[in-house]
Design an enzyme around this catalytic site. Structure first.
Site, short mmCIF file in Angstrom:
data_model
loop_
_atom_site.label_atom_id
_atom_site.label_comp_id
_atom_site.label_asym_id
_atom_site.label_seq_id
_atom_site.Cartn_x
_atom_site.Cartn_y
_atom_site.Cartn_z
N ASP A 50 -6.22 45.34 37.64
CA ASP A 50 -6.38 45.48 38.97
C ASP A 50 -5.08 45.14 39.83
OD1 ASP A 50 -8.08 45.21 41.19
OD2 ASP A 50 -8.25 43.16 41.15
N ASP A 52 -4.66 43.96 43.61
CA ASP A 52 -4.54 42.77 44.31
C ASP A 52 -4.96 41.47 43.56
OD1 ASP A 52 -4.00 43.94 46.78
OD2 ASP A 52 -6.04 44.85 46.96
#
Length: 489
Positions: A50, A52
């Site tokens: 991912d 963030d």
């Protein structure tokens, strides 16, 4: 001090002191990778990420910015009172994993067994008395049908919302602040409408247009991890819900303009968790300027950027299936749950709060408190069967309750530890142990291990196994009086 008092107490004999655990002098390294499930990096060929709070970490100042923008959106677009501008973001007020009762406007911590931790229920910025909580919920248990849905959302009749995203910290802050303002000014309001209005999504979109490099932290460590994986010949991919221009600016800052050379596949605006379940959304190629190409995608190519799509098509085009894939994310539901339950990928949870909690755990104050609390619990368990000990047992029960609150406050004055509700795991912890094979404070923890390392979970005893594990014996389990089997004939 506590042990000295015990030695002087007339009802405590030398044999009872065996129930008091020895104070540990060992400390936990905050850079450790912890295992819920045995996993060898030697089996991993492909690493997914991912963006963030996985590749990119942000300073606390970003949460303040999101809070301020979301608050101003309420005032300017939803016509909320101007007086809300007096509220500012409170950095250490909430923790991740809390539940919010949408209909009652209450924020609270719930344990793995659906029990509310008394003393952690807040209306606005103030705690709700325990008696009031017990009256409202007819006890402390929250029925399954009232809990949040599988992804932590309040939908389809579920009255609870669980906040699992790190970006939800400013959202919880704002919810509590607005509730507090309305109560202070005796403004009648509908809690459900307030919940729907207080969203930080729009604020995040505004933030995405600003200079995010001013808020990024630990960029050098992330770059070092990616470089190490690349040099070892590992394949890497990125699947994020963030837009390309936002990711591109961040990765340019973390790695450099050639950051895409490290990744075999880059997918933006993936719409997780829908990405893992919806078979219909096709991939679209995106140019560096954000222009969409509408031609059908037959191959996911290195150096190109793709938008949306779905995991089933991803698996078909790449063949990257099963336990040779390890995916890292910070959101236990949206990033990890479907991958481990439906697709057999290995999963790694990034829990930034872990570093702070471990440092607190290592302090002398916390070690002494936890050791004495465990010893006190053992003494109560053992001596409760002795009629002559009831007076002192009652005193110890009161002391235990006070110490439980004290240990909670060490981690967070309002809600305690992210991982514990007193002795039970939190609802967050339960989900973490189910959906993450390994977990760590940041990706940089990988720098401490080679790529053939095997992570082993600590084998902790089940409750009925504890007599065979002397160092982890349930207090008094080996010393309880023998109870003969009952004759039911």
């Amino acid at each position: 001090m506590h042990v000295i008092l015990l030695l002087l107490h007339p009802l405590v004999f030398p044999s009872h002191l065996a129930l008091i655990p020895v104070i540990s002098k060992n400390s936990v390294n905050p850079d450790t990778i912890f295992a819920n499930n045995e996993m060898s990096l030697g089996d991993i060929e492909i690493y997914g990420f991912d963006y963030d709070y996985t590749l990119a970490f942000y300073s606390r100042h970003l949460h303040t910015l999101i809070f301020n923008i979301a608050r101003d959106i309420l005032i300017q677009e939803h016509r909320y009172p101007e007086g809300l501008r007096e509220y500012e973001y409170i950095p250490n007020f909430v923790v991740r994993g809390l539940h919010y009762d949408v209909q009652r406007a209450l924020l609270m911590k719930i344990d793995a067994f659906h029990y509310i931790q008394l003393g952690t229920v807040y209306r606005g910025l103030h705690p709700v008395p325990d008696k009031e909580v017990i009256a409202m919920y007819d006890g402390c248990h929250v029925p399954l049908e009232n809990m949040s849905d599988f992804y932590g959302k309040s939908s389809h009749g579920h009255t609870m919302k669980q906040y699992m995203d790190i970006f939800s910290l400013p959202e919880m802050n704002l919810l509590c602040s607005v509730n507090d303002y309305f109560m202070k000014h005796n403004i009648d309001y509908e809690p459900v409408h307030l919940y729907k209005d207080v969203k930080v999504t729009r604020a995040q979109q505004v933030v995405f247009q600003r200079h995010l490099e001013n808020y990024i932290s630990y960029g050098e460590q992330t770059h070092a991890v990616l470089k190490k994986l690349y040099e070892d010949g590992k394949k890497m991919f990125l699947i994020t819900n963030s837009p390309f221009d936002f990711v591109d600016r961040g990765m340019n800052y973390i790695v450099g303009k050639d950051w895409r050379d490290l990744f075999d596949i880059v997918i933006v605006q993936a719409d997780k968790p829908g990405f893992f379940n919806d078979r219909r959304k096709p991939f679209r190629r995106v140019t560096d300027k954000g222009v969409l190409h509408w031609d059908r995608i037959h191959k996911l190519e290195k150096g190109k950027i793709y938008k949306q799509g779905n995991l089933y098509e991803f698996l078909r085009l790449t063949g990257w299936r099963g336990s040779k894939v390890l995916y890292f994310g910070d959101h236990i539901y949206s990033d990890l749950a479907d991958l481990t339950l439906k697709h057999g990928w290995r999963t790694g949870a990034i829990i930034p709060e872990l570093r702070k909690e471990i440092k607190i755990m290592n302090t002398e104050e916390c070690v002494h408190l936890m050791t004495w609390l465990q010893g006190l619990t053992g003494l109560i368990e053992h001596m409760q069967v002795d009629p002559a000990s009831q007076a002192v047992v009652q005193e110890w029960i009161k002391e235990r309750e006070a110490m439980r609150s004290q240990t909670k406050d060490i981690f967070n004055g309002q809600f305690g530890s992210l991982f514990r509700t007193y002795h039970n795991p939190t609802y967050f912890s339960r989900r973490l142990s189910r959906f993450a094979d390994i977990y760590m404070a940041s990706l940089s923890c990988l720098l401490n291990y080679d790529f053939h390392h095997t992570f082993f979970p600590r084998r902790t005893p089940l409750q009925h196994e504890s007599p065979f594990w002397p160092e982890q014996t349930s207090a008094g389990a080996l010393k309880m009086p023998f109870i003969p089997p009952q004759n039911h004939n």
